[in-house]
Design an enzyme around this catalytic site. Structure first.
Site, mmCIF file in Angstrom:
data_model
loop_
_atom_site.group_PDB
_atom_site.id
_atom_site.type_symbol
_atom_site.label_atom_id
_atom_site.label_comp_id
_atom_site.label_asym_id
_atom_site.label_seq_id
_atom_site.Cartn_x
_atom_site.Cartn_y
_atom_site.Cartn_z
ATOM 1 N N GLY A 1 0.832 -1.199 0.000
ATOM 2 C CA GLY A 1 0.000 0.000 0.000
ATOM 3 C C GLY A 1 0.865 1.246 0.000
ATOM 4 O O GLY A 1 2.063 1.184 -0.286
ATOM 5 N N ASN A 2 0.265 2.381 0.284
ATOM 6 C CA ASN A 2 1.052 3.611 0.408
ATOM 7 C C ASN A 2 0.404 4.517 1.456
ATOM 8 O O ASN A 2 -0.674 4.230 1.955
ATOM 9 C CB ASN A 2 1.206 4.305 -0.955
ATOM 10 C CG ASN A 2 -0.130 4.710 -1.532
ATOM 11 O OD1 ASN A 2 -0.816 5.570 -0.993
ATOM 12 N ND2 ASN A 2 -0.518 4.078 -2.638
ATOM 13 N N TYR A 3 1.077 5.604 1.772
ATOM 14 C CA TYR A 3 0.647 6.456 2.882
ATOM 15 C C TYR A 3 -0.418 7.495 2.518
ATOM 16 O O TYR A 3 -0.688 8.378 3.302
ATOM 17 C CB TYR A 3 1.861 7.194 3.468
ATOM 18 C CG TYR A 3 2.776 6.302 4.266
ATOM 19 C CD1 TYR A 3 2.298 5.635 5.380
ATOM 20 C CD2 TYR A 3 4.107 6.148 3.916
ATOM 21 C CE1 TYR A 3 3.133 4.826 6.131
ATOM 22 C CE2 TYR A 3 4.951 5.340 4.661
ATOM 23 C CZ TYR A 3 4.455 4.676 5.774
ATOM 24 O OH TYR A 3 5.276 3.881 6.511
ATOM 25 N N SER A 4 -0.993 7.408 1.334
ATOM 26 C CA SER A 4 -2.010 8.413 0.975
ATOM 27 C C SER A 4 -3.156 8.401 1.990
ATOM 28 O O SER A 4 -3.702 7.350 2.323
ATOM 29 C CB SER A 4 -2.565 8.098 -0.425
ATOM 30 O OG SER A 4 -3.737 8.839 -0.637
ATOM 31 N N ALA B 1 -3.846 7.713 -5.104
ATOM 32 C CA ALA B 1 -2.446 7.285 -5.213
ATOM 33 C C ALA B 1 -2.488 5.795 -5.537
ATOM 34 O O ALA B 1 -2.530 4.953 -4.640
ATOM 35 C CB ALA B 1 -1.717 7.550 -3.906
#
Ligand code: C5P
Length: 400
Positions: A207-210, A275
């Site tokens: 995943g990502n930090y968006s 994102a």
């Protein structure tokens, strides 16, 4: 302005006399106005003046002393299409910024469902004090519209910034606010937001930090301005900004793509704020992957669909907006992306600024359009940035 419900909050500053004129102008332009005064405001102008002009008793206390009648700040907050605090003293601004609900005006502010506008009025030193400026910045971050004070002669005899904007100017701001508000009526808009999660096994993902904040604020602004909004959101920890926004929850890029593709044709505006993970595991393990006795492990990834680029290629008159987060040759790369993904507008997030980016409440952006027009903005709350983005969409559609 006809039929608009305005709560006019008046606090204890010498500029309160100018609010008599503001009330008069509001009534003349067709608004219904309920005046709320702080106890000290009554030292400056009699409530009788405001009650006569608005044809409504002024609300100031929680109870009417002799009858015990209860004045509901919650009902007032719900009734208002807009609350305007003019003049707003340093004291009231401080209370509003910090939620100190010790009078009818601040409790009404805290209960207000719609927007709030504040016209500060004070001496120049009070205005310039870091405490006041910090409170103003907090109010702006909370979405309050500030009608900047003017410069000139002050009641103290000093010269400088701090005098309340003139009633006519405040009226213009209020009119502009209501006109602007529904300028996207009849249009449909879709917004992708948040991160995507690409499963590795039943309990792990890439995943990502968006945080999704920017996309959610754009959805809120589009909705407030009358568009019919669908929000396609990856996993985030945010409430849907309004009941009238339709939310479609997705997890992976593939799901986001499928949902976006289904509705792209019926929308006139598409904002790609998600994102999206560029790659996803080729295989998702059916069971939790066990830790083996090995130092390294490899997960093979495959490319995800580029949602914005794929839909950009299918465009039939939609206005599409994308985002770019670049670390090098920012402008050049953003322009290339604008072209490659067939966006009308691209929003370049500055990575250079400490108050911009993922998980923050603020952002610093440059907005670029297909005509090569470039507009640089200061650091602002994401809500204020969303307004700038929607303004750019509106302008583009008008000139296109
Ligand atoms: O290529 P890059 O990821 O930098 O492009 C960012 C823009 O493209 C954003 O507007 C993002 O929402 C969109 N995008 C997308 N699908 C992808 C990758 C990016 O819609 N797979």
């Amino acid at each position: 302005m006809k039929g608009k419900h305005i709560v006019l909050g008046i606090t204890g500053g010498i500029a309160a006399y100018k609010s008599v004129m503001l009330l008069r102008l509001l009534i003349k332009s067709g608004a219904e106005v309920q005046v709320v005064m702080t106890p000290s405001a009554k030292e400056f102008v009699s409530p009788v003046t405001f009650a006569s002009l608005s044809s409504k008793p002024v609300v100031s206390e929680f109870f009417t002393a002799n009858s015990g009648e209860w004045h509901s700040h919650v009902d007032l907050g719900l009734w208002a299409d807009l609350m305007v605090v003019a003049p707003a003293t340093a004291s009231t601004i401080g209370k509003m910024a910090n939620g100190i609900a010790d009078n009818m005006l601040v409790t009404t502010y805290l209960s207000a469902k719609e927007d709030v506008m504040v016209a500060p009025a004070m001496d120049l030193d009070m205005w310039n004090h870091p405490g006041t400026q910090r409170n103003i910045a907090t109010l702006e971050k909370d979405g309050v519209i500030i009608v900047q004070p003017g410069s000139g002669e002050l009641a103290s005899g000093l010269e400088g910034k701090g005098r309340m904007a003139e009633p006519q100017e405040i009226l213009e701001e209020i009119k502009k606010y209501f006109n602007k508000r529904k300028d996207l009526s009849g249009l449909k808009a879709m917004v992708t937001a948040g991160p995507t999660y690409e499963n590795i096994d039943p309990v792990r993902f890439i995943g990502n930090y968006s945080s999704g904040k920017m996309g959610y604020e754009v959805a809120r602004e589009l909705d407030e301005r009358g568009a019919e909004v669908t929000l396609i959101s990856g996993p985030v920890n945010l409430p849907v900004p309004s009941d009238s926004i339709k939310k479609i929850e997705v997890v992976s890029a593939q799901e986001m793509y499928t949902e976006a593709k289904k509705i792209f044709d019926e929308n006139q505006i598409a904002v790609f704020a998600a994102a999206v993970a560029d790659y996803a595991p080729v295989e998702v393990a059916e069971n939790k992957i066990k830790r083996e006795n090995q130092e390294e492990m490899t997960i093979t990834l495959k490319r995800n669909p580029d949602i914005a680029a794929s839909l950009g290629a299918l465009k039939k008159g939609q206005t599409t907006v994308g985002f770019a987060l670049e670390t090098q040759n920012e402008l050049e790369n953003a322009k290339r992306k604008l072209h490659d993904k067939n966006f009308d507008i691209i929003v370049l997030n500055s990575m250079q600024h400490p108050q911009a980016g993922f998980m923050k409440d603020t952002n610093k952006v440059t907005i670029i359009n297909q005509n090569g027009e470039i507009e640089d903005f200061d650091v602002k709350s994401k809500r204020a940035v969303a307004k700038d983005i929607v303004d750019a969409i509106k302008k583009w559609r008008e000139n296109d």
